[in-house]
Design an enzyme around this catalytic site. Sequence first.
Site, PDB file in Angstrom:
ATOM      1  N   SER A 256     -51.712   4.855  12.785  1.00 28.43           N
ATOM      2  CA  SER A 256     -50.500   5.078  11.995  1.00 28.43           C
ATOM      3  C   SER A 256     -50.269   6.572  11.827  1.00 28.43           C
ATOM      4  O   SER A 256     -51.211   7.372  11.857  1.00 28.43           O
ATOM      5  CB  SER A 256     -50.624   4.400  10.626  1.00 28.43           C
ATOM      6  OG  SER A 256     -49.416   4.508   9.883  1.00 28.43           O
ATOM      7  N   ASP A 257     -49.018   6.922  11.638  1.00 22.26           N
ATOM      8  CA  ASP A 257     -48.672   8.319  11.379  1.00 22.26           C
ATOM      9  C   ASP A 257     -47.383   8.365  10.574  1.00 22.26           C
ATOM     10  O   ASP A 257     -46.523   7.492  10.714  1.00 22.26           O
ATOM     11  CB  ASP A 257     -48.492   9.102  12.680  1.00 22.26           C
ATOM     12  CG  ASP A 257     -48.450  10.602  12.435  1.00 22.26           C
ATOM     13  OD1 ASP A 257     -49.519  11.203  12.232  1.00 22.26           O
ATOM     14  OD2 ASP A 257     -47.342  11.182  12.422  1.00 22.26           O
TER      15      ASP A 257
END
Length: 209
Positions: A81-82
Site C-alpha cells: 500500500s502507498d
Amino acid sequence: MPLPPPAPLPPPPSRPLLLASTSIYRRELLARLRIPFDVASPAVDETPHLGEAPAALAQRLALAKARAVAARHPDALVIGSDQVADLDGQPIGKPGDHARAVAQLQAMRGRTVVFHTAVAVVEAASGRAWEAMATVKVRMRPLDDAQIERYLQLEQPYDCAGSAKCETLGIALLEAIESDDPTALVGLPLIATSHLLRQAGLDVLQEAR
C-alpha cells in the site's frame, strides 16, 4: 451437564499473508481484520518519476512494494500500500522534520487536499495481482501560524503525509472528510483490502481469529 467442547478454530490459511510495509499505522490497521499475517520491508525507492501524478505514484508504489516482497516470498500472498497527498495536482509527502511540516500545513490551510491511498495484493506463484484505489478529500481549517505550531509541538507527525494524524489530535485541524473507505486516510483502506483478498481467494471472515 458438562458444557460442550468449544468449536474448533478454522484451519490456518493455505498461504502465508505478508504486509509489505514498515509502517506501524498499516500494521495496526491490518490487525483489525484479525487474520494472521507477518510484516516484511519492501525496500522500494519511493522517488516520484518526473511529471508523475499523485494517484499514479501511489498506485505504482503500492504494486512495487507488494511485488518486491512477493519476489522474496513466492509462496505468500502479499499486500502493498502507498498513500500520496495531492494539493492542486502536486504530491505532498512525509515532511520528515518540523520546518517542512510547518510549510505543508501553511500551504494546505483553508484548502481541500486529496489523499490517494492505493493497495495491491500480489501472488508471485501465479503471477497474479489485484489493485484498488481509495480517495479521500480533506478540507482543512484556515489555521493561523500559532495553531499550526502548537499542533506540531504536541503531536510531531513528521512521518505522516500531509503533516497531520487524523486518528488523533490532527482531527482538530479539519473541517470535513469525504471518503467511502474510512481507514484510507490513516494509510490502509480496509474495505478495498478485504475486497482484494476475497478476489485472491482469502475470505477475511473465514480466516479471522
